[in-house]
Scaffold this motif. Structure first.
Motif, PDB file in Angstrom:
ATOM      1  N   SER A 183       0.814  -1.220   0.000  1.00  0.00           N
ATOM      2  CA  SER A 183       0.000   0.000   0.000  1.00  0.00           C
ATOM      3  C   SER A 183       0.840   1.260   0.000  1.00  0.00           C
ATOM      4  O   SER A 183       0.554   2.222  -0.721  1.00  0.00           O
ATOM      5  N   GLY A 446      -6.877   5.098   3.892  1.00  0.00           N
ATOM      6  CA  GLY A 446      -5.488   4.823   3.551  1.00  0.00           C
ATOM      7  C   GLY A 446      -4.526   5.952   3.865  1.00  0.00           C
ATOM      8  O   GLY A 446      -3.320   5.778   3.684  1.00  0.00           O
ATOM      9  N   ALA A 451      -3.257  -1.909   3.604  1.00  0.00           N
ATOM     10  CA  ALA A 451      -4.153  -3.060   3.460  1.00  0.00           C
ATOM     11  C   ALA A 451      -3.562  -4.050   2.469  1.00  0.00           C
ATOM     12  O   ALA A 451      -2.761  -3.685   1.607  1.00  0.00           O
ATOM     13  N   VAL A 464      -6.064  -5.018   7.352  1.00  0.00           N
ATOM     14  CA  VAL A 464      -5.809  -3.589   7.456  1.00  0.00           C
ATOM     15  C   VAL A 464      -4.958  -3.353   8.699  1.00  0.00           C
ATOM     16  O   VAL A 464      -5.251  -3.903   9.764  1.00  0.00           O
ATOM     17  N   GLU A 534      -7.445  -1.940  -1.448  1.00  0.00           N
ATOM     18  CA  GLU A 534      -7.199  -0.585  -1.925  1.00  0.00           C
ATOM     19  C   GLU A 534      -8.499   0.192  -2.099  1.00  0.00           C
ATOM     20  O   GLU A 534      -8.528   1.423  -1.924  1.00  0.00           O
ATOM     21  N   ARG A 537      -9.248   1.329   1.372  1.00  0.00           N
ATOM     22  CA  ARG A 537      -8.370   2.427   1.759  1.00  0.00           C
ATOM     23  C   ARG A 537      -8.799   3.758   1.137  1.00  0.00           C
ATOM     24  O   ARG A 537      -8.517   4.828   1.682  1.00  0.00           O
ATOM     25  N   SER A 538      -9.481   3.674   0.004  1.00  0.00           N
ATOM     26  CA  SER A 538      -9.881   4.907  -0.678  1.00  0.00           C
ATOM     27  C   SER A 538     -11.136   5.545  -0.086  1.00  0.00           C
ATOM     28  O   SER A 538     -11.434   6.705  -0.392  1.00  0.00           O
TER      29      SER A 538
END
Length: 563
Positions: A183, A446, A451, A464, A534, A537-538
């Motif tokens: 990440s 994130g 993650a 995570v 991902e 995380r966004s």
């Protein structure tokens, strides 16, 4: 293989060639030619590297035998003869249960292979094998076996075995432990070609993860944590030789590109072994329509209605997905376009073959304005379905076939204990008060958290983690089951398991059923859930400003040290 042999000192070089999808591919290969069923790429690598490995005293241990480890062992001997080399080759078998699948309640799959442990590998090495090939062992067994042979561990050395399992899990996916798919990848120097990880294992099972000097990428606590959280479920990591407690593992910095792993505790293994079952689920086909400019929703509705009407009777399964990749007032045609994908499946190849392909393409002059497809649909192809099965530990005839041909039965564990993951239920996490901080700002998760996600059959997992104790208090209070469902709406109707790993400052979430019947059959945009972490995380969450200040200070200090 060449990079690892030339890059520095090694005692054992392992190779992990098998995945759930690989077993399906090998099963289809064996149907076409009974002489096949192993990873033929391994032979090509050995043709270049076997002599070097022998010269340098490096033992080779691989699961490239797949469905035919005895055949691959014979092929390696023949290769050595052609190269003028003398090599002691052994193999491990007994994982293949296909001939007994029906009697064992495993149905009628294309492949049925139990995940074996490392003691068969160890027995081969004890007998002087320089090359060992296996069928379906666990990925970590490729590391456990050599460690057992080196240190003489027995079935009762549970903590040591657990440490080797953890080391094996870290290195099993190669460069994912040295910065690949990480990440915070912008923190990794020279990620153009990351080096492969090395586990230096000690007699107590502790280890140091590192890489060859001068190779790219990096080994950090973060990159090792990322791989530890990959494709796991709860704190108990069940294996054929030991249940490793991942929640006891401690990671410490041991110098540049060196991370020490200590504290792994082991429990007796479960009484059953997991069985990888792959079957041909039917036939599938697909096409993707390009919808450009205005009225995207209406264009999608038109072509969907037209194709539905043309496919009467319809295939058994039809899935439509509209990806709104288009932008308003775009300055390129591609940026102005959306993608409408249709996937069809049916037990009958004719239902998804020419009839589907013809119906889709024959609309070309009679459908929405700007009709186009990314590529013409083909004739359809078979797809596989993965299902896990379970048998008692004593069922597989785990056998080490030594270099001289002697067959040695490997006994099943005499002490076992049922496994349990003790997943959190919604609302079970105590609120520490951190998420109630009113001085927050909405930012992507994130910003603080890394993650790593992946697949296990039809399930997906996403781990995570964060880097400081303050961030951990915030993460565990923030990332509840209810919040995960809000952040990932695709999981709203699915069963979620949430597990905490305090020593790693990590949470792992298992999403049951997200991937349907597994990677080979899925029509999901991301069929292996590699991007699920991902996506998470966004998503924006409230982050306390004091944590952002700490992160800025840490980043500044790191940059200054680097400079």
């Amino acid at each position: 293989m060449r990079e690892m042999l030339d890059g520095g000192d090694l005692d054992v070089l392992t190779g992990d060639y098998l995945a759930e999808l690989t077993m399906l591919i090998l099963g289809r290969d064996r149907l076409k030619d009974p002489a096949h069923g192993y990873a033929r790429t391994y032979l090509r690598q050995l043709e270049e590297c076997l002599g070097t490995a022998l010269d340098r005293g490096v033992t080779l241990v691989s699961n490239a035998g797949g469905l035919a480890p005895a055949r691959l062992a014979d092929e390696i001997r023949a290769l050595a003869d052609r190269l003028g080399l003398t090599v002691a080759v052994a193999h491990v078998e007994g994982d293949d249960l296909i001939d007994r699948a029906g009697d064992l309640g495993l149905g009628s799959p294309l492949t049925a292979n139990a995940y074996l442990g490392g003691f068969g590998i160890a027995r081969c090495l004890d007998a002087g094998a320089q090359v060992v090939v296996t069928g379906r062992v666990t990925d970590a067994s490729l590391v456990v076996g050599p460690a057992v042979a080196r240190f003489g561990w027995g079935q009762g050395d549970l903590d040591a075995l657990a440490g080797a399992v953890v080391a094996g899990h870290v290195v099993e996916c190669g460069t994912q432990a040295t910065g690949g798919n990480y990440s915070f990848f912008r923190e990794i120097p020279d990620l153009r070609r990351p080096g492969f990880p090395i586990a230096e294992i000690e007699a107590d099972g502790s280890s140091v993860v590192t890489k060859h000097p001068g190779s790219g990428g990096a080994v950090t606590i973060g990159t090792v944590t990322a791989q530890l959280m990959y494709e796991v479920s709860g704190p108990r990591y069940l294996g054929p030789d030991v249940t490793a407690r991942l929640d006891t593992v401690t990671l410490t910095d041991d110098g540049p590109d060196r991370v020490r792993i200590t504290g792994a505790r082991g429990e007796a293994p479960p009484p059953t072994l997991k069985v990888s079952r792959n079957s041909v689920g039917g036939f599938r086909n697909e096409t993707t329509f390009v919808l450009t400019g205005l009225d995207v929703e209406a264009k999608a509705a038109l072509v969907r209605a037209q194709l539905t009407d043309a496919l009467t009777p319809p295939p058994a399964e039809v899935e439509w997905t509209l990806a709104r990749t288009d932008h308003a007032d775009a300055d390129t045609e591609e940026a102005a376009s959306a993608l409408l994908r249709v996937v069809v499946r049916d037990p009958n190849p004719d239902a998804v073959g020419r009839r589907f392909s013809g119906a889709a393409i024959e609309l070309a002059l009679a459908s929405y304005p700007g009709f186009a497809v990314t590529a013409p649909p083909g004739h359809g192809s078979p797809y596989g379905v993965f299902e896990a099965g379970y048998v008692e530990q004593s069922v597989p005839e785990h056998t080490a076939v030594l270099p001289d041909g002697t067959r040695v039965a490997i006994p099943a564990p005499t002490v076992t204990t049922p496994g349990s993951d003790d997943a959190d239920v919604p609302g079970s996490v105590e609120n520490t008060g951190t998420d109630a901080d009113t001085d927050t700002v909405m930012l992507p998760l994130g910003t603080l958290a890394a993650a790593r996600s992946g697949d296990k059959g039809g399930d997906a997992n996403v781990g995570v983690w964060v880097r400081t104790d303050d961030e951990w208090a915030w993460l565990r209070a923030t990332l509840t089951v209810e919040r995960i469902r809000e952040l990932l709406p695709e999981t709203a109707a699915l069963t979620l398991e949430r597990h905490e790993f305090p020593s790693l400052r990590a949470i792992n979430v298992v999403v049951h059923g997200l991937l349907g019947a597994g990677v080979a059959s899925g029509a999901r945009f991301d069929p292996q859930a590699k991007g699920l972490g991902e996506w998470l995380r966004s998503r924006r969450v409230p982050i306390p400003r004091h944590l952002l200040r700490e992160t800025t200070a840490r980043t500044t200090a790191t940059s200054g040290a680097s400079a």
